[in-house]
Enzyme design. Sequence first.
Site, PDB file in Angstrom:
ATOM      1  N   ASN A  15       0.873  -1.178   0.000  1.00 63.89           N
ATOM      2  CA  ASN A  15       0.000   0.000   0.000  1.00 63.89           C
ATOM      3  C   ASN A  15       0.913   1.231   0.000  1.00 63.89           C
ATOM      4  O   ASN A  15       1.437   1.628   1.034  1.00 63.89           O
ATOM      5  CB  ASN A  15      -0.876  -0.046   1.259  1.00 63.89           C
ATOM      6  CG  ASN A  15      -1.800   1.143   1.365  1.00 63.89           C
ATOM      7  OD1 ASN A  15      -1.742   2.066   0.554  1.00 63.89           O
ATOM      8  ND2 ASN A  15      -2.642   1.145   2.377  1.00 63.89           N
ATOM      9  N   ARG A  94      -2.640  -2.081  -3.327  1.00 68.22           N
ATOM     10  CA  ARG A  94      -3.802  -1.205  -3.128  1.00 68.22           C
ATOM     11  C   ARG A  94      -3.630  -0.014  -4.066  1.00 68.22           C
ATOM     12  O   ARG A  94      -2.628   0.702  -4.006  1.00 68.22           O
ATOM     13  CB  ARG A  94      -3.854  -0.715  -1.691  1.00 68.22           C
ATOM     14  CG  ARG A  94      -4.978   0.262  -1.485  1.00 68.22           C
ATOM     15  CD  ARG A  94      -4.889   0.939  -0.142  1.00 68.22           C
ATOM     16  NE  ARG A  94      -6.006   1.848   0.008  1.00 68.22           N
ATOM     17  CZ  ARG A  94      -5.917   2.988   0.671  1.00 68.22           C
ATOM     18  NH1 ARG A  94      -4.789   3.356   1.221  1.00 68.22           N
ATOM     19  NH2 ARG A  94      -6.962   3.770   0.764  1.00 68.22           N
ATOM     20  N   HIS A 183     -12.085   4.164  -0.054  1.00 72.58           N
ATOM     21  CA  HIS A 183     -12.286   3.226   1.065  1.00 72.58           C
ATOM     22  C   HIS A 183     -13.195   2.066   0.663  1.00 72.58           C
ATOM     23  O   HIS A 183     -13.784   1.410   1.531  1.00 72.58           O
ATOM     24  CB  HIS A 183     -12.931   3.912   2.292  1.00 72.58           C
ATOM     25  CG  HIS A 183     -12.034   4.872   3.016  1.00 72.58           C
ATOM     26  ND1 HIS A 183     -12.522   5.981   3.655  1.00 72.58           N
ATOM     27  CD2 HIS A 183     -10.708   4.895   3.200  1.00 72.58           C
ATOM     28  CE1 HIS A 183     -11.526   6.645   4.215  1.00 72.58           C
ATOM     29  NE2 HIS A 183     -10.397   6.006   3.938  1.00 72.58           N
ATOM     30  N   ARG A 244      -8.299  16.819   6.795  1.00 75.07           N
ATOM     31  CA  ARG A 244      -9.047  17.249   5.600  1.00 75.07           C
ATOM     32  C   ARG A 244     -10.379  17.879   6.003  1.00 75.07           C
ATOM     33  O   ARG A 244     -11.041  17.387   6.925  1.00 75.07           O
ATOM     34  CB  ARG A 244      -9.312  16.060   4.683  1.00 75.07           C
ATOM     35  CG  ARG A 244      -8.056  15.569   3.980  1.00 75.07           C
ATOM     36  CD  ARG A 244      -8.361  14.378   3.100  1.00 75.07           C
ATOM     37  NE  ARG A 244      -7.389  13.329   3.332  1.00 75.07           N
ATOM     38  CZ  ARG A 244      -7.604  12.041   3.130  1.00 75.07           C
ATOM     39  NH1 ARG A 244      -8.769  11.618   2.671  1.00 75.07           N
ATOM     40  NH2 ARG A 244      -6.653  11.160   3.370  1.00 75.07           N
ATOM     41  N   ARG A 288      -7.531  10.597  19.568  1.00 73.50           N
ATOM     42  CA  ARG A 288      -7.284  10.297  20.994  1.00 73.50           C
ATOM     43  C   ARG A 288      -6.857  11.555  21.748  1.00 73.50           C
ATOM     44  O   ARG A 288      -7.351  11.849  22.834  1.00 73.50           O
ATOM     45  CB  ARG A 288      -6.156   9.261  21.129  1.00 73.50           C
ATOM     46  CG  ARG A 288      -6.638   7.847  21.218  1.00 73.50           C
ATOM     47  CD  ARG A 288      -5.496   6.908  21.011  1.00 73.50           C
ATOM     48  NE  ARG A 288      -4.847   7.180  19.732  1.00 73.50           N
ATOM     49  CZ  ARG A 288      -4.062   6.332  19.097  1.00 73.50           C
ATOM     50  NH1 ARG A 288      -3.780   5.182  19.629  1.00 73.50           N
ATOM     51  NH2 ARG A 288      -3.532   6.630  17.934  1.00 73.50           N
ATOM     52  N   GLY A 334      -9.816   3.336  12.704  1.00 74.55           N
ATOM     53  CA  GLY A 334      -9.232   3.578  14.036  1.00 74.55           C
ATOM     54  C   GLY A 334     -10.193   4.263  14.993  1.00 74.55           C
ATOM     55  O   GLY A 334     -10.300   3.878  16.168  1.00 74.55           O
ATOM     56  N   GLU A 389      -8.577  -4.336   5.240  1.00 80.23           N
ATOM     57  CA  GLU A 389      -8.414  -4.142   3.797  1.00 80.23           C
ATOM     58  C   GLU A 389      -7.322  -5.058   3.231  1.00 80.23           C
ATOM     59  O   GLU A 389      -7.426  -5.543   2.115  1.00 80.23           O
ATOM     60  CB  GLU A 389      -8.052  -2.679   3.515  1.00 80.23           C
ATOM     61  CG  GLU A 389      -9.191  -1.727   3.797  1.00 80.23           C
ATOM     62  CD  GLU A 389      -8.733  -0.308   4.065  1.00 80.23           C
ATOM     63  OE1 GLU A 389      -8.231  -0.040   5.168  1.00 80.23           O
ATOM     64  OE2 GLU A 389      -8.880   0.538   3.170  1.00 80.23           O
TER      65      GLU A 389
HETATM   66  P1  AMP Z   1      -6.610   4.786  11.145  1.00 79.55           P
HETATM   67  O1  AMP Z   1      -6.298   5.786  10.064  1.00 79.55           O
HETATM   68  O2  AMP Z   1      -7.719   3.855  10.798  1.00 79.55           O
HETATM   69  O3  AMP Z   1      -5.385   4.082  11.684  1.00 79.55           O
HETATM   70  O4  AMP Z   1      -7.175   5.634  12.388  1.00 79.55           O
HETATM   71  C1  AMP Z   1      -6.420   6.635  13.006  1.00 79.55           C
HETATM   72  C2  AMP Z   1      -7.322   7.413  13.956  1.00 79.55           C
HETATM   73  O5  AMP Z   1      -7.898   6.523  14.931  1.00 79.55           O
HETATM   74  C3  AMP Z   1      -6.578   8.488  14.748  1.00 79.55           C
HETATM   75  O6  AMP Z   1      -7.314   9.695  14.742  1.00 79.55           O
HETATM   76  C4  AMP Z   1      -6.541   7.904  16.140  1.00 79.55           C
HETATM   77  O7  AMP Z   1      -6.490   8.902  17.128  1.00 79.55           O
HETATM   78  C5  AMP Z   1      -7.860   7.163  16.192  1.00 79.55           C
HETATM   79  N1  AMP Z   1      -7.880   6.235  17.335  1.00 79.55           N
HETATM   80  C6  AMP Z   1      -7.144   5.116  17.519  1.00 79.55           C
HETATM   81  N2  AMP Z   1      -7.414   4.580  18.749  1.00 79.55           N
HETATM   82  C7  AMP Z   1      -8.342   5.387  19.342  1.00 79.55           C
HETATM   83  C8  AMP Z   1      -9.015   5.391  20.602  1.00 79.55           C
HETATM   84  N3  AMP Z   1      -8.796   4.445  21.516  1.00 79.55           N
HETATM   85  N4  AMP Z   1      -9.920   6.371  20.838  1.00 79.55           N
HETATM   86  C9  AMP Z   1     -10.162   7.323  19.933  1.00 79.55           C
HETATM   87  N5  AMP Z   1      -9.551   7.388  18.730  1.00 79.55           N
HETATM   88  C10 AMP Z   1      -8.647   6.444  18.427  1.00 79.55           C
END
Ligand code: AMP
Length: 404
Positions: A15, A94, A183, A244, A288, A334, A389
């Site tokens: 990817n 990807r 996505h 974004r 987070r 996430g 994915e």
């Molecule tokens: P991804 O691009 O799918 O890896 O997601 C990244 C996003 O998921 C970031 O904004 C992280 O802060 C959020 N994230 C991961 N773990 C948590 C959590 N326990 N609570 C809130 N947001 C989270």
Amino acid sequence: MPTTSPKSQHVLVLNCGSSSLKFAIIDANDGHEIISGLAERLGADAPSIKYKYNGAKTVIELGANQAHAEAINTLVTLIKDHNLDEYLTAVGHRVVHGGEHFTKSVLIDDAVIEGITKASSLAPLHGHANLLGISSAQNSFTGLPQVAVFDTAFHQTMDEVAYLYALPYKLYTDYGVRRYGMHGTSHYYVAGQTAKLLNQPIEQSNFISAHLGNGCSVCAIKDGKSVDTSMGLTPLAGIVMGTRSGDIDPGLFNFLTTQLDYNAKQIDNLLNQESGLLGISELSNDCRTIEEAAVAGHKKAQLALDIFCYRLAKQIAAYMVPLQRLDALIFTGGIGENSDIIRANVIKQLGYLGLNCDEQANLNARFGTQGIISTSDKIPKAVVMPTNEEWVIALDAANIVKEL
Ligand code: AMP
């Protein structure tokens, strides 16, 4: 050592982003990750590869300015050093943009490269990186079939009423300007898994899937097919994301150029890198960090969360128009898989659709667990479904190779 058997179908999944390369070797039979890692800051000062193998994490520093080709060469050495090439049956890429041409995954040949190159004009940054990844992998893994899996493919079932912009029609016919959506691999996967969880045929399932990661999109799925989605010609459209903006008034372009002297590149940067949760909170793009700050009383962090949830709830409600009946709202990515705060907030705003939230089930759903988070007898259900994915890419690649 990996669990290999003559039946194993190990696929190297690549990817490529503009300055990063995510990789994994996955057994397509069960989704087991044999090795996985991330090359970052490619083409910049201090590029490196971090990878996980047999539970151990390792970092390899690359030379300054080394980019995708060197990262893939290092990856080849790594794979050979661990004897992981023995059962490798394909490389799955990807690819972010497949335009209208690619409606499913394909074996890569010269005509496919040409098609991807053409579609790349619609998403130059991503497309360039994807093509670099493909050519580097072709050079390094000579003889191994390479398969392209498109982020846009799942959305090719949208009707023109959903995908056309209200712009001069010629922009569509002459230049392909329309909604494509991204996505797709994730929306497809979580919809299939949710149908299994709810024990109903995917062909008769109406879902709204919210992929909430650093990039965020919502997809309306009717009878198992994508009928509308929030991302557009590019991944900038739709709901609020990490950096974004999502949808804005297009009149902003005129304001920024005539009043503030912005040029096209600066506007692109503003909307893609400086907006979203980061822009509003003036703190971080990381959900987070924002949630922690909001709990501690940071007003703009709270405002960023409120806007994120409001825009998401509004987008979900809008998709009741094409769906009419909703079986489940799916949270993934996430944020979707981990943030009980955002899930509870969005579900509360959608109470009039019959959605509700079981507080304890919502709190329990995190760190990769799947489950129903609404009270059990209610339809529509609210579901948390971890996305995968990479496994879809591995499966598609393995299935195409089987036919050769
Ligand atoms: P991804 O691009 O799918 O890896 O997601 C990244 C996003 O998921 C970031 O904004 C992280 O802060 C959020 N994230 C991961 N773990 C948590 C959590 N326990 N609570 C809130 N947001 C989270």
